[in-house]
Design an enzyme around this catalytic site. Sequence first.
Site, mmCIF file in Angstrom:
data_model
loop_
_atom_site.group_PDB
_atom_site.id
_atom_site.type_symbol
_atom_site.label_atom_id
_atom_site.label_comp_id
_atom_site.label_asym_id
_atom_site.label_seq_id
_atom_site.Cartn_x
_atom_site.Cartn_y
_atom_site.Cartn_z
ATOM 1 N N GLN A 156 -2.813 1.343 -25.237
ATOM 2 C CA GLN A 156 -4.137 0.717 -25.201
ATOM 3 C C GLN A 156 -5.198 1.796 -25.419
ATOM 4 O O GLN A 156 -6.034 2.060 -24.560
ATOM 5 C CB GLN A 156 -4.335 -0.012 -23.872
ATOM 6 C CG GLN A 156 -3.329 -1.131 -23.650
ATOM 7 C CD GLN A 156 -3.593 -1.907 -22.379
ATOM 8 O OE1 GLN A 156 -4.717 -2.339 -22.118
ATOM 9 N NE2 GLN A 156 -2.561 -2.080 -21.564
ATOM 10 N N THR A 208 11.599 -3.297 -32.849
ATOM 11 C CA THR A 208 11.153 -2.617 -34.069
ATOM 12 C C THR A 208 12.215 -1.671 -34.601
ATOM 13 O O THR A 208 12.559 -1.695 -35.789
ATOM 14 C CB THR A 208 9.852 -1.839 -33.793
ATOM 15 O OG1 THR A 208 8.806 -2.755 -33.468
ATOM 16 C CG2 THR A 208 9.434 -1.019 -35.006
ATOM 17 N N ASP A 231 7.223 3.018 -38.943
ATOM 18 C CA ASP A 231 5.934 2.435 -39.325
ATOM 19 C C ASP A 231 5.044 3.532 -39.901
ATOM 20 O O ASP A 231 5.370 4.716 -39.849
ATOM 21 C CB ASP A 231 5.250 1.734 -38.138
ATOM 22 C CG ASP A 231 5.114 2.642 -36.920
ATOM 23 O OD1 ASP A 231 4.934 3.867 -37.093
ATOM 24 O OD2 ASP A 231 5.189 2.133 -35.792
ATOM 25 N N ARG A 289 3.058 -6.075 -37.777
ATOM 26 C CA ARG A 289 3.234 -6.475 -36.382
ATOM 27 C C ARG A 289 2.530 -7.798 -36.126
ATOM 28 O O ARG A 289 1.414 -8.021 -36.592
ATOM 29 C CB ARG A 289 2.674 -5.396 -35.448
ATOM 30 C CG ARG A 289 2.932 -5.675 -33.970
ATOM 31 C CD ARG A 289 2.519 -4.496 -33.097
ATOM 32 N NE ARG A 289 3.385 -3.345 -33.322
ATOM 33 C CZ ARG A 289 4.576 -3.184 -32.761
ATOM 34 N NH1 ARG A 289 5.069 -4.129 -31.970
ATOM 35 N NH2 ARG A 289 5.288 -2.104 -32.996
ATOM 36 N N LYS A 324 5.934 -2.234 -42.186
ATOM 37 C CA LYS A 324 6.122 -3.417 -41.338
ATOM 38 C C LYS A 324 4.781 -4.061 -41.036
ATOM 39 O O LYS A 324 3.723 -3.453 -41.179
ATOM 40 C CB LYS A 324 6.816 -3.042 -40.027
ATOM 41 C CG LYS A 324 5.924 -2.260 -39.070
ATOM 42 C CD LYS A 324 6.587 -2.009 -37.729
ATOM 43 C CE LYS A 324 5.600 -1.345 -36.768
ATOM 44 N NZ LYS A 324 6.179 -1.068 -35.459
ATOM 45 N N HIS A 356 1.396 8.531 -27.237
ATOM 46 C CA HIS A 356 1.517 7.484 -28.261
ATOM 47 C C HIS A 356 0.429 7.633 -29.318
ATOM 48 O O HIS A 356 0.660 7.364 -30.503
ATOM 49 C CB HIS A 356 1.432 6.107 -27.601
ATOM 50 C CG HIS A 356 1.626 4.972 -28.552
ATOM 51 N ND1 HIS A 356 2.819 4.729 -29.195
ATOM 52 C CD2 HIS A 356 0.767 4.004 -28.987
ATOM 53 C CE1 HIS A 356 2.699 3.659 -29.974
ATOM 54 N NE2 HIS A 356 1.462 3.214 -29.869
ATOM 55 N N GLU A 377 0.837 -1.204 0.000
ATOM 56 C CA GLU A 377 0.000 0.000 0.000
ATOM 57 C C GLU A 377 0.870 1.252 0.000
ATOM 58 O O GLU A 377 1.916 1.301 0.650
ATOM 59 C CB GLU A 377 -0.910 0.030 1.229
ATOM 60 C CG GLU A 377 -2.107 -0.880 1.144
ATOM 61 C CD GLU A 377 -3.060 -0.660 2.310
ATOM 62 O OE1 GLU A 377 -2.890 0.347 3.037
ATOM 63 O OE2 GLU A 377 -3.958 -1.498 2.503
ATOM 64 N N ASP A 394 10.531 0.475 -26.622
ATOM 65 C CA ASP A 394 10.298 -0.437 -25.503
ATOM 66 C C ASP A 394 11.371 -1.522 -25.507
ATOM 67 O O ASP A 394 12.447 -1.338 -24.936
ATOM 68 C CB ASP A 394 8.892 -1.016 -25.598
ATOM 69 C CG ASP A 394 8.474 -1.780 -24.346
ATOM 70 O OD1 ASP A 394 9.330 -2.005 -23.461
ATOM 71 O OD2 ASP A 394 7.297 -2.159 -24.230
ATOM 72 N N ASP A 434 10.801 7.715 -33.319
ATOM 73 C CA ASP A 434 9.595 7.082 -32.788
ATOM 74 C C ASP A 434 9.220 7.804 -31.506
ATOM 75 O O ASP A 434 10.032 8.545 -30.936
ATOM 76 C CB ASP A 434 9.837 5.593 -32.523
ATOM 77 C CG ASP A 434 8.581 4.755 -32.721
ATOM 78 O OD1 ASP A 434 7.469 5.329 -32.740
ATOM 79 O OD2 ASP A 434 8.703 3.524 -32.852
#
Length: 320
Positions: free
Chosen positions: A99, A232, A173, A198, A196, A132, A41, A228, A224
């Site tokens: 996401q 790529t 990309d 993925r 590319k 992103h 916590e 990560d 980019d």
Amino acid sequence: MSYSDLKLFALSSNKELAEKVASAMGIQLGKSTVRQFSDGEIQVNIEESIRGHHVFILQSTSSPVNDNLMEILIMVDALKRASAEKISVVMPYYGYARQDRKARSREPITSKLVANMLEVAGVDRLLTVDLHAAQIQGFFDIPVDHLMGAPLIADYFDRHGLVGEDVVVVSPDHGGVTRARKLAQFLQTPIAIIDKRRSVDKMNTSEVMNIIGNVSGKKCILIDDMIDTAGTICHAADALAEAGATAVYASCTHPVLSGPALDNIQRSAIEKLIVLDTIYLPKERLIDKIEQISIADLVAEAIIRIHEKRPLSPLFEMGN
């Protein structure tokens, strides 16, 4: 310069950047402590009065992503209960930004969930760098100031003579074409694109399919928003070298650099990787191929302009 009604607090993820920002503003960081109980916590204590102040919290939601996000939410709750006039979160790196949509059935849109959590906690404004997906700004019903790293990266390459027709800016990309075009505009270079595909089954993996544009005999700059595992960007660099590029440089705003990233970079055709300090990198991770430049002055100026109710548009120009 003194800002008597402004406070800047740092949480755990990037205290080094926060200290640089405070120094650039000519202020001291606010006094607070963050600690964890034995079960994980998180507890935050604010150790000075912030009643009636405009409070800025600087925290990237980098690894450990969930702990760093919870720190922000808990800090915001503490500030509201301590009667802060306004709460602005400075999140140089916005975790969960990948996401941003349902790529497959029954998937969450976690970027939107994070936006909801920040708003419900009581955040009045968000300042971030190179999301992103730019449409994440639309997930919020509060003001979002979206700074760009491209001018800083462009300044670096301009100072090192990587400009003009002998240089090609390359997007790894199709999704990064707008970003590459902006850097190419600053440096007055042509652009190329890596086509590319993925993998749908494996995360962080992709296959180079084709290079759109002429790179033979050119110095190439890959750009980019984040790197990560570096799979790529390294595959792209190797493909450019095989296609006749005389040198390959890479750049990104957010150096996530997880898993095998450093090994991948070390073995790749990349001569130099230029990154910003939106994410803290300890010295042992700054290998010879990596050079980090600071966004502290940019963030400091943005905070001052927000506080003084002045426009941020001049910050999007090269050289500012």
